[in-house]
Motif scaffolding. Structure first.
Motif, PDB file in Angstrom:
ATOM      1  N   THR A 149       0.848  -1.198   0.000  1.00  0.00           N
ATOM      2  CA  THR A 149       0.000   0.000   0.000  1.00  0.00           C
ATOM      3  C   THR A 149       0.879   1.242   0.000  1.00  0.00           C
ATOM      4  N   ALA A 182       1.274   1.231  10.123  1.00  0.00           N
ATOM      5  CA  ALA A 182       1.788   0.183   9.231  1.00  0.00           C
ATOM      6  C   ALA A 182       2.118   0.745   7.851  1.00  0.00           C
ATOM      7  N   VAL A 183       1.236   1.557   7.289  1.00  0.00           N
ATOM      8  CA  VAL A 183       1.487   2.121   5.960  1.00  0.00           C
ATOM      9  C   VAL A 183       2.368   3.369   6.058  1.00  0.00           C
ATOM     10  N   ASP A 202       1.902  11.866  14.916  1.00  0.00           N
ATOM     11  CA  ASP A 202       1.181  10.645  15.268  1.00  0.00           C
ATOM     12  C   ASP A 202       0.771  10.792  16.730  1.00  0.00           C
ATOM     13  N   LYS A 207       6.496   6.530  17.895  1.00  0.00           N
ATOM     14  CA  LYS A 207       6.636   6.456  16.427  1.00  0.00           C
ATOM     15  C   LYS A 207       7.232   7.756  15.898  1.00  0.00           C
ATOM     16  N   ALA A 237      -3.779   8.282   8.507  1.00  0.00           N
ATOM     17  CA  ALA A 237      -4.358   7.885   9.796  1.00  0.00           C
ATOM     18  C   ALA A 237      -5.787   7.394   9.526  1.00  0.00           C
ATOM     19  N   ASN A 260      -8.421   5.656   4.082  1.00  0.00           N
ATOM     20  CA  ASN A 260      -9.658   5.503   3.300  1.00  0.00           C
ATOM     21  C   ASN A 260     -10.614   6.644   3.607  1.00  0.00           C
TER      22      ASN A 260
HETATM   23  P1  NAD Z   1      -2.380   1.773  11.513  1.00  0.00           P
HETATM   24  O1  NAD Z   1      -3.415   1.628  12.555  1.00  0.00           O
HETATM   25  O2  NAD Z   1      -1.200   0.850  11.527  1.00  0.00           O
HETATM   26  O3  NAD Z   1      -1.787   3.261  11.521  1.00  0.00           O
HETATM   27  C1  NAD Z   1      -2.528   4.407  11.768  1.00  0.00           C
HETATM   28  C2  NAD Z   1      -1.606   5.377  12.507  1.00  0.00           C
HETATM   29  O4  NAD Z   1      -2.278   6.634  12.628  1.00  0.00           O
HETATM   30  C3  NAD Z   1      -1.251   4.910  13.920  1.00  0.00           C
HETATM   31  O5  NAD Z   1       0.145   5.026  14.125  1.00  0.00           O
HETATM   32  C4  NAD Z   1      -2.031   5.871  14.827  1.00  0.00           C
HETATM   33  O6  NAD Z   1      -1.382   6.101  16.056  1.00  0.00           O
HETATM   34  C5  NAD Z   1      -2.055   7.110  13.955  1.00  0.00           C
HETATM   35  N1  NAD Z   1      -3.115   8.072  14.266  1.00  0.00           N
HETATM   36  C6  NAD Z   1      -4.378   7.858  14.686  1.00  0.00           C
HETATM   37  N2  NAD Z   1      -5.041   9.015  14.838  1.00  0.00           N
HETATM   38  C7  NAD Z   1      -4.177   9.997  14.497  1.00  0.00           C
HETATM   39  C8  NAD Z   1      -4.258  11.402  14.439  1.00  0.00           C
HETATM   40  N3  NAD Z   1      -5.379  12.062  14.747  1.00  0.00           N
HETATM   41  N4  NAD Z   1      -3.171  12.106  14.030  1.00  0.00           N
HETATM   42  C9  NAD Z   1      -2.025  11.483  13.698  1.00  0.00           C
HETATM   43  N5  NAD Z   1      -1.891  10.132  13.740  1.00  0.00           N
HETATM   44  C10 NAD Z   1      -2.948   9.402  14.131  1.00  0.00           C
HETATM   45  O7  NAD Z   1      -3.155   1.686  10.107  1.00  0.00           O
HETATM   46  P2  NAD Z   1      -2.543   1.471   8.664  1.00  0.00           P
HETATM   47  O8  NAD Z   1      -2.667   0.031   8.298  1.00  0.00           O
HETATM   48  O9  NAD Z   1      -1.233   2.146   8.553  1.00  0.00           O
HETATM   49  O10 NAD Z   1      -3.622   2.253   7.784  1.00  0.00           O
HETATM   50  C11 NAD Z   1      -3.659   3.664   7.756  1.00  0.00           C
HETATM   51  C12 NAD Z   1      -4.836   4.094   6.904  1.00  0.00           C
HETATM   52  O11 NAD Z   1      -4.673   3.570   5.578  1.00  0.00           O
HETATM   53  C13 NAD Z   1      -6.199   3.602   7.376  1.00  0.00           C
HETATM   54  O12 NAD Z   1      -7.172   4.573   7.106  1.00  0.00           O
HETATM   55  C14 NAD Z   1      -6.458   2.369   6.513  1.00  0.00           C
HETATM   56  O13 NAD Z   1      -7.833   2.112   6.333  1.00  0.00           O
HETATM   57  C15 NAD Z   1      -5.819   2.795   5.229  1.00  0.00           C
HETATM   58  N6  NAD Z   1      -5.405   1.678   4.380  1.00  0.00           N
HETATM   59  C16 NAD Z   1      -4.511   0.769   4.851  1.00  0.00           C
HETATM   60  C17 NAD Z   1      -4.108  -0.268   4.021  1.00  0.00           C
HETATM   61  C18 NAD Z   1      -3.082  -1.275   4.479  1.00  0.00           C
HETATM   62  O14 NAD Z   1      -2.530  -2.006   3.635  1.00  0.00           O
HETATM   63  N7  NAD Z   1      -2.767  -1.341   5.761  1.00  0.00           N
HETATM   64  C19 NAD Z   1      -4.617  -0.373   2.722  1.00  0.00           C
HETATM   65  C20 NAD Z   1      -5.520   0.592   2.261  1.00  0.00           C
HETATM   66  C21 NAD Z   1      -5.912   1.612   3.116  1.00  0.00           C
END
Ligand code: NAD
Length: 347
Positions: A149, A182-183, A202, A207, A237, A260
């Motif tokens: 991603t 993660a992304v 974050d 992190k 996020a 998303n």
């Molecule tokens: P994740 O939960 O690993 O990471 C999200 C990060 O955002 C966390 O480190 C969290 O602490 C931080 N966060 C939360 N609220 C915040 C704020 N107000 N300000 C700053 N940071 C904040 O999730 P992810 O897998 O990295 O996914 C991130 C986004 O990408 C999500 O919306 C997910 O739906 C979307 N997405 C992920 C994938 C994937 O392959 N993992 C694929 C498509 C879409």
């Protein structure tokens, strides 16, 4: 409306799955199987109420139809949400019950990771359903979709910087990253390697500290990140970060990130365009993960082939920006029309 707005394709099927023994309360939403079985991750989250969970499932599954269509995948769109139980719960048992619910749809829906779920959850579910992906496989391609991603978002930023910012490389380009999960973390690494200057935020201070130490990033507060003085904004996020209150403060000229449903409303995309800000639609740029788990599910290809397919997202960004010019519309509206025209069985 539960059955969709008049101009939208309604959901084909929505299953409410409950299991008293494990505390499972899940919503499995199949938006469209026009292109093939509905494929989309499972979110494990705390919701204010059940309607909010239903709303999330319906919005996300419709988004998956558009994402899978634009990515040329032979899959329709679906998504599941599991409402996180309030008290103690047995995680493997809960996901086993969810796996049985997925199996009951007999392949109409295929699940994978999303926010709140892990490769371990997917592995555990394998004993209960064959309709699950995102599983690490010894000696073979598979597992966590997040790096793929991030790569798709990275090539989108590269294309946007070239075509909208008219800069030939990312060297010295300032990028604000909201979320280093993660992304976001993988994206930060790719950007740093390409010479971009990072501004990060974050809620998890560890992190942020890691990005400062390892990637030379500048840290700002979570309320400052959207208005940071940068060239590019990458929301990684949660959704709806681009809204009536944040948009007037945004200083970036290009927005491309993994989260998303970044736009709170379609009209917010119009406002960004009026401000001269190029917003690359989330479901176009964040398709790398679903491309990865879809290939894994079909047992196709190797790592390099998957990366090559994810890199094609950059070409689609270029095509989208051509369409925007030709149609005199916004990237969000152009992507929507393009994706909807592809909600048919692929030839
Ligand atoms: P994740 O939960 O690993 O990471 C999200 C990060 O955002 C966390 O480190 C969290 O602490 C931080 N966060 C939360 N609220 C915040 C704020 N107000 N300000 C700053 N940071 C904040 O999730 P992810 O897998 O990295 O996914 C991130 C986004 O990408 C999500 O919306 C997910 O739906 C979307 N997405 C992920 C994938 C994937 O392959 N993992 C694929 C498509 C879409």
């Amino acid at each position: 409306s539960l059955f969709g707005l008049p101009d939208q394709k309604p959901h084909e099927r929505v299953l409410l799955a409950a299991d008293a023994e494990t505390g499972l309360k899940a919503i499995l939403a199949v938006h469209s199987t026009a292109r093939g079985p509905a494929f989309g991750g499972c979110r494990f989250w705390t919701y204010d109420n059940e309607l909010a969970a239903l709303n999330d499932a319906l919005r996300l599954s419709q988004g998956m139809s558009l994402k899978n269509a634009l990515a040329d995948l032979p899959f329709g769109g679906g998504k599941a949400v599991i409402i996180k139980p309030a008290g103690d719960f047995d995680r493997p048992a809960l996901f086993a019950a969810f796996g049985r619910a997925v199996q009951s749809l007999q392949g109409a829906y295929i699940t994978a990771e999303d926010v709140g779920t892990t490769t371990a959850d997917m592995l555990g579910m394998q004993a209960h359903t064959q309709f699950v992906s995102g599983i690490p496989r010894a000696g073979a391609f598979g597992g966590d979709p997040s790096p793929k991603t991030a790569w798709g978002v990275f090539v989108s930023i590269e294309a946007g910087v070239r075509l909208h910012l008219k800069r030939s490389s990312l060297d010295g380009v300032r990028v604000a990253l909201q979320g280093l999960g993660a992304v976001g973390w993988h994206l930060a690494e790719f950007l740093h390697k390409a010479g971009a200057k990072l501004v990060v935020a974050d809620v998890d201070a560890a992190k942020v500290a890691r990005a400062q130490e390892q990637l030379g990033a500048t840290a700002v507060g979570i309320h400052e990140i959207l208005s940071a003085d940068v060239d590019v904004l990458a929301p990684c996020a949660l959704g709806a970060s681009l809204n009536a209150s944040s948009i007037p403060t945004i200083r970036a000229q290009l927005i491309a990130g993994a989260a998303n449903n970044q736009l709170a409303t379609v009209e917010d995309g119009d406002t960004l365009q009026q401000r001269g800000i190029c917003y690359l639609p989330d479901y176009l740029v964040n398709a790398g993960g679903i491309i990865s788990v879809a290939r894994e599910y079909r047992n196709e290809g190797e790592e390099s082939a998957v990366m090559a397919e994810v890199s094609r997202i950059g070409e689609r960004v270029a095509e989208l920006l051509e369409r925007v010019k030709a149609e005199g519309t916004t990237p969000g509206r152009a992507a929507d029309a393009w994706a909807r025209s592809k909600l048919v069985k692929p030839v």
